[in-house]
Design an enzyme around this catalytic site. Structure first.
Site, PDB file in Angstrom:
ATOM      1  N   GLU B  69      40.019 -21.669 -50.342  1.00  0.00           N
ATOM      2  CA  GLU B  69      40.258 -21.489 -51.771  1.00  0.00           C
ATOM      3  C   GLU B  69      40.974 -22.711 -52.354  1.00  0.00           C
ATOM      4  O   GLU B  69      40.665 -23.168 -53.461  1.00  0.00           O
ATOM      5  CB  GLU B  69      41.116 -20.238 -52.015  1.00  0.00           C
ATOM      6  CG  GLU B  69      40.465 -18.921 -51.615  1.00  0.00           C
ATOM      7  CD  GLU B  69      40.752 -18.518 -50.168  1.00  0.00           C
ATOM      8  OE1 GLU B  69      40.893 -19.423 -49.306  1.00  0.00           O
ATOM      9  OE2 GLU B  69      40.842 -17.317 -49.893  1.00  0.00           O
ATOM     10  N   CYS B  92      44.119 -14.545 -48.780  1.00  0.00           N
ATOM     11  CA  CYS B  92      45.317 -14.101 -48.075  1.00  0.00           C
ATOM     12  C   CYS B  92      46.528 -14.081 -48.996  1.00  0.00           C
ATOM     13  O   CYS B  92      46.544 -14.749 -50.026  1.00  0.00           O
ATOM     14  CB  CYS B  92      45.600 -14.996 -46.865  1.00  0.00           C
ATOM     15  SG  CYS B  92      46.169 -16.659 -47.314  1.00  0.00           S
ATOM     16  N   CYS B 101      46.795 -17.911 -50.627  1.00  0.00           N
ATOM     17  CA  CYS B 101      45.663 -18.282 -51.476  1.00  0.00           C
ATOM     18  C   CYS B 101      45.665 -17.465 -52.763  1.00  0.00           C
ATOM     19  O   CYS B 101      45.221 -17.943 -53.806  1.00  0.00           O
ATOM     20  CB  CYS B 101      44.371 -18.070 -50.721  1.00  0.00           C
ATOM     21  SG  CYS B 101      44.233 -19.232 -49.366  1.00  0.00           S
ATOM     22  N   ALA B 179      15.404 -18.389 -12.381  1.00  0.00           N
ATOM     23  CA  ALA B 179      15.030 -19.483 -11.478  1.00  0.00           C
ATOM     24  C   ALA B 179      13.855 -19.002 -10.635  1.00  0.00           C
ATOM     25  O   ALA B 179      13.606 -17.794 -10.537  1.00  0.00           O
ATOM     26  CB  ALA B 179      16.198 -19.888 -10.573  1.00  0.00           C
ATOM     27  N   ALA B 181      11.724 -18.819  -6.874  1.00  0.00           N
ATOM     28  CA  ALA B 181      12.146 -18.394  -5.538  1.00  0.00           C
ATOM     29  C   ALA B 181      12.863 -19.518  -4.790  1.00  0.00           C
ATOM     30  O   ALA B 181      13.794 -19.278  -4.020  1.00  0.00           O
ATOM     31  CB  ALA B 181      10.937 -17.904  -4.739  1.00  0.00           C
ATOM     32  N   LEU B 221      27.810 -28.771 -19.840  1.00  0.00           N
ATOM     33  CA  LEU B 221      28.413 -27.848 -20.819  1.00  0.00           C
ATOM     34  C   LEU B 221      28.960 -28.562 -22.052  1.00  0.00           C
ATOM     35  O   LEU B 221      29.972 -28.146 -22.618  1.00  0.00           O
ATOM     36  CB  LEU B 221      29.521 -27.010 -20.156  1.00  0.00           C
ATOM     37  CG  LEU B 221      29.074 -26.119 -18.999  1.00  0.00           C
ATOM     38  CD1 LEU B 221      30.254 -25.315 -18.476  1.00  0.00           C
ATOM     39  CD2 LEU B 221      27.941 -25.194 -19.416  1.00  0.00           C
ATOM     40  N   PRO B 287      24.242 -14.849 -13.156  1.00  0.00           N
ATOM     41  CA  PRO B 287      23.992 -13.413 -13.070  1.00  0.00           C
ATOM     42  C   PRO B 287      25.229 -12.590 -12.704  1.00  0.00           C
ATOM     43  O   PRO B 287      25.440 -11.516 -13.256  1.00  0.00           O
ATOM     44  CB  PRO B 287      22.947 -13.298 -11.951  1.00  0.00           C
ATOM     45  CG  PRO B 287      22.382 -14.652 -11.753  1.00  0.00           C
ATOM     46  CD  PRO B 287      23.353 -15.643 -12.290  1.00  0.00           C
ATOM     47  N   LEU B 289      28.589 -13.400 -13.063  1.00  0.00           N
ATOM     48  CA  LEU B 289      29.621 -13.408 -14.100  1.00  0.00           C
ATOM     49  C   LEU B 289      29.149 -12.573 -15.294  1.00  0.00           C
ATOM     50  O   LEU B 289      29.919 -11.788 -15.862  1.00  0.00           O
ATOM     51  CB  LEU B 289      29.925 -14.851 -14.522  1.00  0.00           C
ATOM     52  CG  LEU B 289      31.196 -15.064 -15.340  1.00  0.00           C
ATOM     53  CD1 LEU B 289      32.430 -14.645 -14.557  1.00  0.00           C
ATOM     54  CD2 LEU B 289      31.315 -16.530 -15.788  1.00  0.00           C
TER      55      LEU B 289
END
Lengths: 352, 352
Positions: B69, B92, B101, B179, B181, B221, B287, B289
């Site tokens: 704002e 807020c 704000c 994936a 095999a 990552l 898989p 996690l």
């Protein structure tokens, strides 16, 4: 004609070419007879009079009955003279159990023929040339993609390869499982999807499963309407494999004809079905049979009902298909995705 | 103003409510700052003058900087008087590192405030009431669904639960395998999907993997732009688990900060991330996690890139998630499906 009809006609005229509209009507007519014409193609035909008005609509009758053009011409009568025949497949020139459609169109005095797809069979093709030789204007390719992916898809595949078109239909969770760890699998997919599968089955010539699926799930493999009644059309039920199945298996009841086909290469299974006149076949699993058909190049379309759920364990929908490394993966092209109730319905075709 | 702009304005005025258009502009502004504001919400604000013209646009600045704002009011200057503030979140009333704000809007002489979503936090809420007490007209709920599912989704989740919002992103084949095999997995998904994942990462606070994925795939990552360059924003990389990882693992390089979090209940992993100010977290597998997070109820959204291919063998994208029978399946609702190149991109949310 009511005022409403008149407005609808004006709207349609303003937004869609009359030939396109007629071809869509022919496609709709052909969809009505899917599953009743094999080994003949489910064709639709619309006759427009000289002023472009619809005066006749027809579709292929069961084997031995008249072809779509003849049905539509009969409806049109004398009004076909000077008009246009709009038909999903190039009119045939051969005399089988019925006379050549090209002759019937000529005799009716049709001035123009518009078809979507050329006939790939040596025996019946040549209709366009015969019509042109008779002084009839011929145009092809109108909505060809729609027809060749739609009502004539299986028949065109059969005409080109001599082998029935196989649609592998399966239901799985988003993580690709067709049952939970304890084997429970009823129901992975939603009631909407299961109802849709009955409508898909109804238009098939045959429904294929392995003995393993019969033992595990005891499926009925019938087509039922919304009220749960068996549909008029009863596709052939086919059980593949050498294992015994229970004498009281539901697939052996009198709801539809059932045949056993010995285990063996998928191509020989399909040859046996072709001998029975089957053109359009639905493969309903399980993982082993689907893997074998995939590895043999005998799957022409995949129809997956993906439920919005995750299991994290349990058997996969697809078993070994001869792939060891990612570079050998069976590649597809996704044709269409739509929602089927809460499920996602994916139609995909091989790109190999 | 050029003739083209003028036409565009007229068109827009004819087809969309000016307040809707302003809110969409505020949403777009907030999207620009996603990933730079945590633990504060990425808010967008547009100021319209008394005649409804856009005179200021702003978005939340990084922690310690002004709120949306205030940025928009600065741009508008005196033209805000008698005008409208269109803002994605209720303004807020608390004084943190910046002033409230609601006060700033009152001091600028704004006549009306339109916001999408109410502030669920006890500390900051009450903005609407304070504004109304000051004689300012307040309207809420404009495009609320779009904002709460979009730019404020993660922050609203965090505000309500005290736990970061977790998006589980994975790529798999149509049969659910991540994936082949032999372990080959590069690349399951298309270049388009991989590029899109970089754009998703750029807007996240943290990217989470397990030590198993680091050992198997050695992922970097990072978020990179179309030219392969690291983006300005460098989300925190988080490796969960107690296994050693190679000293030369790519995730340990200097491209972005990386932290290790010991294995343990997913909720304690998320607590550790919340302590770091992370609000919006991307879980990138594997898989095990993902299964653990799912079982713990710690997945808030699933973003699946489904490649148009079939493997028939190889590891599944999702491992054990505590489901033994179909009735225990984790149920989702599919929010959206779109094509990402040749892949299908599915966004789904839990219904539990």
């Amino acid at each position: 004609m009511s005022g409403d009809d008149s407005r609808a006609d004006r709207f349609s005229a303003a937004t869609e070419d009359p030939l396109d509209a007629a071809m869509r009507r022919a496609i709709a007519a052909s969809e009505q007879v899917r599953g009743t014409t094999s080994p003949n193609p489910p064709v639709g035909c619309v006759i427009l009079d000289a002023d472009g008005r619809v005066v006749g609509t027809g579709a292929t009758q069961p084997p031995g009955g008249p072809h779509a053009e003849v049905v539509a011409l009969r409806a049109a009568g004398a009004r076909a003279a000077g008009g246009t025949a709009v038909v999903t497949l190039e009119p045939c020139v051969h005399t089988g159990r019925t006379g050549p459609c090209a002759d019937a169109l000529r005799q009716a005095g049709v001035a123009r023929v518009v078809h979507a797809v050329a006939d790939p069979t040596a025996r019946a093709a040549g209709g366009a040339a015969a019509l042109r030789a008779a002084g009839i204007e011929v145009r092809d390719g109108l909505l060809a993609e729609e027809v060749s992916r739609g009502p004539l898809r299986a028949w065109l595949h059969f005409a080109r390869t001599g082998r029935p078109h196989v649609t592998w239909k399966y239901a799985a969770t988003l993580d690709g499982r067709s049952a939970a760890a304890d084997g429970t699998s009823q129901w992975i997919s939603s009631a909407d999807s299961r109802a849709e599968v009955h409508r898909v089955r109804e238009r098939m010539d045959a429904i294929l499963v392995g003995t393993g699926t019969v033992a595990a799930d005891d499926p009925h493999l019938t087509a039922r309407d919304a009220g749960g009644e068996l549909t008029r059309r009863r596709p052939l039920r086919v059980v593949v494999g050498d294992r015994d199945i229970a004498a009281d298996a539901r697939v052996l009841d009198s709801a539809a004809e059932t045949i056993r086909v010995p285990g063996g290469p998928p191509s020989s299974v399909l040859d046996a079905l072709a001998d029975r006149g089957a053109v359009d076949v639905l493969l309903e699993g399980g993982p082993r049979l689907a893997g074998a058909f995939l590895e043999a190049g005998c799957i022409d379309r995949i129809l997956a009902y993906i439920a919005p759920s995750l299991l994290g364990s349990g058997p996969a929908a697809l078993g070994d298909a001869g792939v060891a490394s990612l570079s050998q993966a069976w590649r597809l092209r996704i044709e269409e995705t739509t929602m089927s109730g809460v499920d996602l319905r994916i139609s995909a075709v091989p790109t190999w």
